[in-house]
Structure formats: C-alpha cells, structure tokens
Design an enzyme around this catalytic site. Structure first.
Site, short mmCIF file in Angstrom:
data_model
loop_
_atom_site.label_atom_id
_atom_site.label_comp_id
_atom_site.label_asym_id
_atom_site.label_seq_id
_atom_site.Cartn_x
_atom_site.Cartn_y
_atom_site.Cartn_z
N TYR A 145 34.71 35.53 53.33
CA TYR A 145 35.34 36.51 52.44
C TYR A 145 35.94 35.77 51.25
O TYR A 145 36.62 34.76 51.42
CB TYR A 145 36.43 37.28 53.19
CG TYR A 145 37.17 38.30 52.35
CD1 TYR A 145 36.51 39.43 51.86
CD2 TYR A 145 38.52 38.15 52.05
CE1 TYR A 145 37.19 40.38 51.11
CE2 TYR A 145 39.20 39.10 51.30
CZ TYR A 145 38.53 40.21 50.82
OH TYR A 145 39.21 41.15 50.07
N ASP A 240 36.48 27.74 48.94
CA ASP A 240 37.50 28.78 48.97
C ASP A 240 38.49 28.42 50.06
O ASP A 240 38.25 28.64 51.24
CB ASP A 240 36.87 30.15 49.22
CG ASP A 240 37.91 31.26 49.19
OD1 ASP A 240 39.13 30.94 49.24
OD2 ASP A 240 37.52 32.44 49.12
N LYS A 268 47.50 32.35 49.46
CA LYS A 268 48.20 32.37 50.74
C LYS A 268 49.31 31.29 50.83
O LYS A 268 50.29 31.41 50.13
CB LYS A 268 47.20 32.34 51.90
CG LYS A 268 46.34 33.64 51.82
CD LYS A 268 45.49 33.95 53.00
CE LYS A 268 44.90 35.35 52.81
NZ LYS A 268 43.47 35.47 52.89
C1 LIG Z 1 42.61 36.22 51.80
C2 LIG Z 1 41.43 35.56 51.23
C3 LIG Z 1 40.98 35.85 49.92
C4 LIG Z 1 41.55 36.95 49.09
O1 LIG Z 1 42.88 36.73 48.76
P1 LIG Z 1 43.78 37.99 48.32
O2 LIG Z 1 45.06 37.35 47.91
O3 LIG Z 1 43.87 38.87 49.53
O4 LIG Z 1 43.08 38.67 47.21
C5 LIG Z 1 39.94 35.11 49.42
N1 LIG Z 1 39.37 34.13 50.14
C6 LIG Z 1 39.77 33.83 51.39
C7 LIG Z 1 39.11 32.73 52.12
C8 LIG Z 1 40.80 34.55 51.98
O5 LIG Z 1 41.15 34.27 53.24
#
Ligand SMILES: *Cc1c(COP(=O)(O)O)cnc(C)c1O
Length: 426
Positions: A145, A240, A268
């Site tokens: 994601y 990511d 995060k």
């Molecule tokens: C949570 C997440 C996102 C998206 O971040 P948001 O702050 O929710 O938009 C993108 N990449 C990864 C790997 C994530 O865990």
C-alpha cells in the site's frame, strides 16, 4: 467483559454523517465484524473508550505511536509550539533541523520535502521519479500500500508484466495504465516486467517489509536483487518506509537490510503522531522539484511547526535502548503466541520484524506474498479479534494489517495479552 453500549450508540450517530461512521475504512471493523471502539483518550500502552474501558493498544495509530500515547515530552513540545502559532506558510528554522535530523537517520536522504500524509509523500516521490527519468511506468508490488493516489490503486492486468487495471471505482483506466503490478518476493516477475517495457519504467516502489498485507518480511537477498535490477535498467528504487521507517530500526528497513534506495517515503513514526510525512533521497533526483526544477509539488500545511515539534521530540527518544526493549518485548509475544497455537493445534504462524508482527491463521509455514496472505482463515481471525477485544486487547481489525508494540508496553501488558490469547485462540 467490557460494556460496549456507548460505542454502539456512537456508531449509529456516526453513520448518519460519516460514510460507514469512520474517516478511514479499516476503522469500521468490517473485516472482523463487531463494533469499533470510539476512543475517548489514550495514554501509554492503552486506549480508553467513553465508558472507561481500557484496551492494550496494538494499533498505535497504525504505527506512529512508538513511544506510547501522550508521551509527556511530545505533548509538551506540541503545546510549546502551538503557543507560538500553529501555521505560518513560511519557512522556519525547525524545518531545517527536521530535514537535517532525517538526513542523519537516513544517510540516503540527502534532500527531502515534508508534507502532510504518507499518501501525499508516495504520490510525490513517484512524480519526482517520473520527472527525473522522463519515463512513465511504475512497478508496484501486489499487496503493498502506498496511499490512495489513483495510479497506486491498481491491480494486476490480465497477463504477467502487463500494465494494471483500476482497483477502486473512480480510478480512470488511464491512471492505471502506467502501473505494472508484480508479486512480492518474486525477482523474476520484476525482470519480466522490465523486459516487457524496456526503457519505460521510471521506478519500482515497494514496502521493504510489507505491513499492509500483515507483516511479511523480504526473502534473503530480495531487496539487494531489486536494487541491482533497477540499476541495470536505469530505473529508480523507491522504498516506501512510511510504516517501517524508524520502526524496524532507527534508520528504517534500509538500515536493517543494508539497501540504499534512490528515494524514500516516510510518515507514521517520523511524524510523531501528527499529520506529517516526508519524501527524499538523492540530491540530483530531488533537484527536479520546483522551484529548482520542473516537477511541481506544494502544500499549505507542509512542514507545519506543531507537527515538526512533535516529530523532533519523538525522534529524540528513538534510542538503541528503545529498539532493544520493543524488539525483545515483541519477540517474547511472538514466542508466547506461537506456543499457544502449537499447544492448541491451531494452524497459524506469527511473523515479526522488530516491533511489528502479525498472527496469520494459515496451514502454510510462512506468508511470503499477497497470494499467501489471501489464503488465510479470515473468519477465524475475526473470532480471535472479537475475543481479544472482549478481554481488553485491541488488535488491528483485519488479518491483513501489522500490529505494533510501543515503548510503553511492559510485563503486565505482555501477561494480559498472552492470557487473553490463551482463551481467544481456539
Ligand atoms: C500508511 C501508509 C501509507 C499512507 O500513509 P497515510 O499517512 O495514511 O496517507 C503509505 N505507505 C505505507 C507503506 C503505509 O503504511
């Protein structure tokens, strides 16, 4: 047994004004059944609802709360910053300090941009990769994601290595047409994708440890091989690390697995529990961004002073001792849960990297890809989730999400969790 009457009433009220009653879909508990907990406050390892029920929290706001909730130093930093004004729309010294700090944690990040969410950061990193390479194709991994930008909400097309199809209503076919989707831990699928689109791929983006299909680590040498393929084809490697960044190690999965990306996406943990994310990497690549170059990206609240203060206060506490403690705590939990599965003869596997983990209910010896994850017994996970919640343990409400441990989780929370699991696993 906790009293959930207040939550049921709040869900009814929420559903009248907010789609599904929630501002982000997984919060609605549809994947596990039951009523979501409406949080009144949080402190340390615990969430509290309106009725005063306490829950040991393994969601941690989906990753950010590595120090536990309402850490006094973070709260103090937020209050002090807010008193100086909550947003300026002009540069500050603190943002420089933030970019310098991120650069120290992540040596691959020579330059960075702050923004407000992981979605924004991942979307912008892809634009920069496309602008730098002057190519349009993006290879993404099935089950990873990267936020909800159109061209990431894509599933595999009809044949291996073909461009993808929309995976959400509202995503135009055209937006999906430059995304190629391949399985995780499959180097030959990436090679096939490059062969099918020579000189067409700007970047590969992936979660180095996948959290968004549950916790799935990379096979040995997988990341290093992906790096080599990118180099061979002149494509950029985008890690990511929104979830893994400063979670699996202070310097993220790139430190843990010793792989150097061209661009990194962060959010995060490095946002300190505030709407703050970042992307960055090689100086030559980041130099294509306006006002230096022709790639446009901007944000009214980007580098927000209150968010940056929370992040800097959080990062100060990311010590070797913290990672030792939370990794050990999570390893003990993993071992405890594994023995319970074994004792009860329930098919399952507990996968962990650092302080992120998932209990998969599966006959398989390991979950290595989205196909493996999809094969898990989600009905059993739903029953397990409900039984744990009833015993005051708040797990991610989906089989396909990683759980997180914080520095505030201590011996009594470990006892409570394993005691609850002993009766919840059946
Ligand atoms: C949570 C997440 C996102 C998206 O971040 P948001 O702050 O929710 O938009 C993108 N990449 C990864 C790997 C994530 O865990």
């Amino acid at each position: 047994m906790s009293d959930r009457t207040a939550d049921r009433e709040l869900l009814d009220r929420a559903q009248r004004r907010i789609p599904g009653g929630v501002n982000s879909p997984v919060r609605a508990f549809r994947a596990v059944g039951g009523v979501p907990v409406f949080v009144d406050r949080a402190e340390g390892a615990y969430l509290y609802d309106r009725a005063g029920n306490a829950y040991v929290d393994f969601v941690g706001s989906w990753g950010p709360m590595i120090l536990g909730h309402a850490h006094p130093d973070v709260v103090a930093a937020i209050c002090a910053a807010a008193a100086r004004g909550t947003s300026y729309g002009a540069p500050t010294e603190q943002e420089i300090r933030y970019a310098e700090t991120i650069g120290e944690l992540y040596p691959s990040i020579e330059m960075m941009r702050a923004c407000s969410s992981g979605t924004e950061a991942a979307m912008s990193a892809a634009r920069v990769a496309r602008g730098f390479t002057k190519r349009d194709g993006i290879i993404k991994i099935e089950g990873c994601y990267h936020g909800h930008a159109d061209f990431f909400l894509v599933k595999a097309g009809s044949g291996l290595a073909t461009f993808g199809a929309p995976d959400s209503a509202g995503v135009p076919k055209g937006a999906a047409q430059d995304t190629i989707v391949v399985p995780f831990n499959d180097v030959s699928a990436i090679e096939a994708a490059f062969e099918a689109h020579p000189n067409g791929v700007a970047a590969i983006i992936l979660e180095p440890v996948v959290g968004n299909m549950g916790c799935v680590p990379p096979d040995p040498h997988y990341l290093e091989r992906v790096r080599a393929i990118c180099d061979r084809h002149g494509a950029l490697l985008i890690l990511d690390e929104v979830m893994t960044g400063s979670r699996v190690a202070r310097g993220g999965a790139q430190q843990l697995f010793n792989v150097k990306p061209d661009l990194t996406v962060l959010g995060k943990v490095i946002g300190g529990g505030m709407p703050l994310a970042a992307y960055g990497g090689r100086r030559d690549v980041m130099s294509v961004i306006a006002p230096l170059g022709a790639v446009y990206q901007a944000g009214t609240l980007s580098g927000n002073p209150v968010a940056v203060a929370a992040a800097l206060a959080t990062i100060k506490h990311l010590t070797d001792d913290l990672y030792r403690r939370i990794d050990k705590w999570t390893a003990d939990l993993q071992q405890g849960l594994s023995s319970i599965l074994h004792e009860k003869g329930v098919p399952g596997v507990v996968q962990r990297v650092g302080s992120m983990f998932t209990l998969f209910f599966t006959e398989a010896a390991a979950v290595r890809s989205w196909d493996d994850a999809k094969g898990c017994d989600t009905a059993r996970f739903g029953r397990f989730h409900a039984a744990m919640l009833a015993k005051g343990v708040y797990l991610p409400p989906s089989q396909f999400e990683a759980a997180f441990v914080s520095g505030a989780h201590g011996p009594s929370e470990l006892d409570q969790t394993l005691t609850a699991a002993r009766s919840a696993i059946e």
